[in-house]
Scaffold this active site. Structure first.
Site, PDB file in Angstrom:
ATOM      1  N   ASP A   1     -15.131 -19.395   6.684  1.00 35.43           N
ATOM      2  CA  ASP A   1     -16.562 -19.634   6.525  1.00 35.43           C
ATOM      3  C   ASP A   1     -16.863 -21.127   6.358  1.00 35.43           C
ATOM      4  O   ASP A   1     -15.972 -21.973   6.456  1.00 35.43           O
ATOM      5  CB  ASP A   1     -17.073 -18.797   5.344  1.00 35.43           C
ATOM      6  CG  ASP A   1     -18.436 -18.182   5.603  1.00 35.43           C
ATOM      7  OD1 ASP A   1     -19.222 -18.747   6.378  1.00 35.43           O
ATOM      8  OD2 ASP A   1     -18.725 -17.109   5.015  1.00 35.43           O
TER       9      ASP A   1
ATOM     10  N   ASP B   1     -25.980 -15.142   9.817  1.00 35.99           N
ATOM     11  CA  ASP B   1     -25.539 -13.797   9.453  1.00 35.99           C
ATOM     12  C   ASP B   1     -26.511 -12.742   9.979  1.00 35.99           C
ATOM     13  O   ASP B   1     -27.718 -12.971  10.075  1.00 35.99           O
ATOM     14  CB  ASP B   1     -25.450 -13.658   7.935  1.00 35.99           C
ATOM     15  CG  ASP B   1     -24.259 -14.392   7.352  1.00 35.99           C
ATOM     16  OD1 ASP B   1     -23.474 -14.996   8.113  1.00 35.99           O
ATOM     17  OD2 ASP B   1     -24.105 -14.363   6.118  1.00 35.99           O
TER      18      ASP B   1
END
Length: 376
Positions: free
Chosen positions: A143, A199
């Site tokens: 991430d 996301d």
């Protein structure tokens, strides 16, 4: 008037040569449904359910834990799991997953902390990679939170690639910088897949916006490295059945990673049927590896298509509008000579439609996609 988008040819850009990602990855990830609510018991149950429900047989091979498993570093700087939720340790859990012929994945971050505030890997790449290899990890999602020194992603991601390669263990490297820094333009030398979007959540507007954001980077995808519009929301409750089918089918056509994001131990029959559609999965896993594109658009009616091996094509007639509409895909949209006869098969109905020349049409329900395979 219908407007056509130039059809994508086979990508020839050299990919990261770690032997992985020759086809888009398939598996399960914990985040979309469980977020931080993970523990070793849950992951064991997921591994059992992946086998028991037939998902492994359908091609889903990775069991990936997302954020919230890490806790601290030991005196030598090696990352350690949360002792409250993973008291048996990661190696024991990985062994459990591997014993079921599945592969095991973990999560970290190219920042000082993960997005949930757990220890990140920035500055610890070598020791973290060594630990993952010692734990027999097969997959790393990486991430992009808490990199407050503003070092660009194209400088922070390669050190983990190098550290993973140095271990000698093949570990799939899934980059997740949310499409920042035009990641698709440089990621093929770094990772096996790269997020092209923010996301996703199980809202229709998020499914369609991620699909659109991903489309512009199609020429960079191919065997060894894939554009990633984020994980599947099939089975998480807010989407209608038609929306879930369209979501899954279009992810298959655009060669997105197929990472299940629901509770596989409590799937409905509809969810299971969508996720195990062998003909759509075959489109996603096609050896040619060409990402389908949005070829035609007329208001909220669209044609998506891409080439498959053996001279075949996958076509989606996609209706974003609030009412049922007829949609037509013309051979010219796909780059096929108009007089060419093609055998047409409906990949949701699993039925041969017949031989067509010049075009194929269907009445498509609102927020649905009819999927055809055209074969010479």
């Amino acid at each position: 008037m219908w407007s056509a988008v130039v059809f994508l040819l086979v990508a020839t850009v050299a990919a990261l040569d770690n032997g992985l990602g020759r086809r888009p990855q398939m598996g399960w990830n914990s985040w979309n449904h469980f977020a931080c609510g993970i523990n070793e018991t849950l992951i064991r149950h997921v591994a059992d359910d992946m086998v028991g429900t037939g998902l492994l047989d359908a091609g889903y091979e990775y069991v990936n834990m997302d954020d919230c498993w890490a806790y601290d570093r030991d005196a030598n700087g090696y990352i350690q799991p949360d002792p409250r939720t993973f008291p048996s340790g990661i190696r024991v859990l990985a062994d459990y997953v591997h014993a079921r012929s599945l592969k095991f994945g973990l999560y970290s971050d190219a920042g000082y902390y993960t997005c949930a505030g757990r220890p990140g890997s920035l500055g610890h790449e070598v020791k973290d990679a060594e630990q993952y290899a010692n734990w027999t990890v097969d997959y790393l999602k990486y991430d992009n939170c808490y990199a407050w020194d503003a070092t660009p992603a194209h400088e922070r991601y390669p050190p983990m690639r190098d550290a993973l390669n140095k271990t000698g263990r093949p570990i799939f490297f899934s980059m997740c910088d949310w499409g920042n820094d035009e990641v698709a333009t440089w990621a093929r030398d770094v990772g096996n897949s790269w997020r092209t979007t923010e996301d996703i959540k199980d809202y229709w507007f998020m499914v369609t916006s991620r699909l659109d954001s991903n489309d512009k980077w199609a020429k960079y995808a191919g065997p060894g490295g894939w554009n990633d519009p984020d994980m599947l929301e099939v089975g998480n409750g807010r989407l209608t059945l038609d929306e879930e089918q369209a979501h899954f089918a279009l992810w298959c056509l655009v060669k997105a990673p197929l990472l299940i994001g629901c509770d596989v131990g409590n799937m409905s029959n509809d969810t299971h049927s969508i996720l195990t559609n062998a003909e759509l999965i075959a489109v996603n896993q096609d050896d040619l590896g060409v990402q389908a594109r949005k070829l035609v658009r007329k208001n909220e009616l669209e044609v998506w298509g891409g080439q498959l091996s053996g001279g075949a094509y996958a076509v989606a007639l996609f209706n974003r509008s609030p009412s049922a509409s007829n949609i037509t895909a013309n051979w010219s949209d796909l780059g096929i000579p108009a007089a060419t006869p093609m055998r047409v098969r409906d990949l949701w109905l699993h039925e041969d439609v017949g031989v067509r020349s010049g075009s194929v049409s269907a009445l498509v329900r609102s927020h649905a996609a009819v999927i055809f395979k055209l074969s010479p």
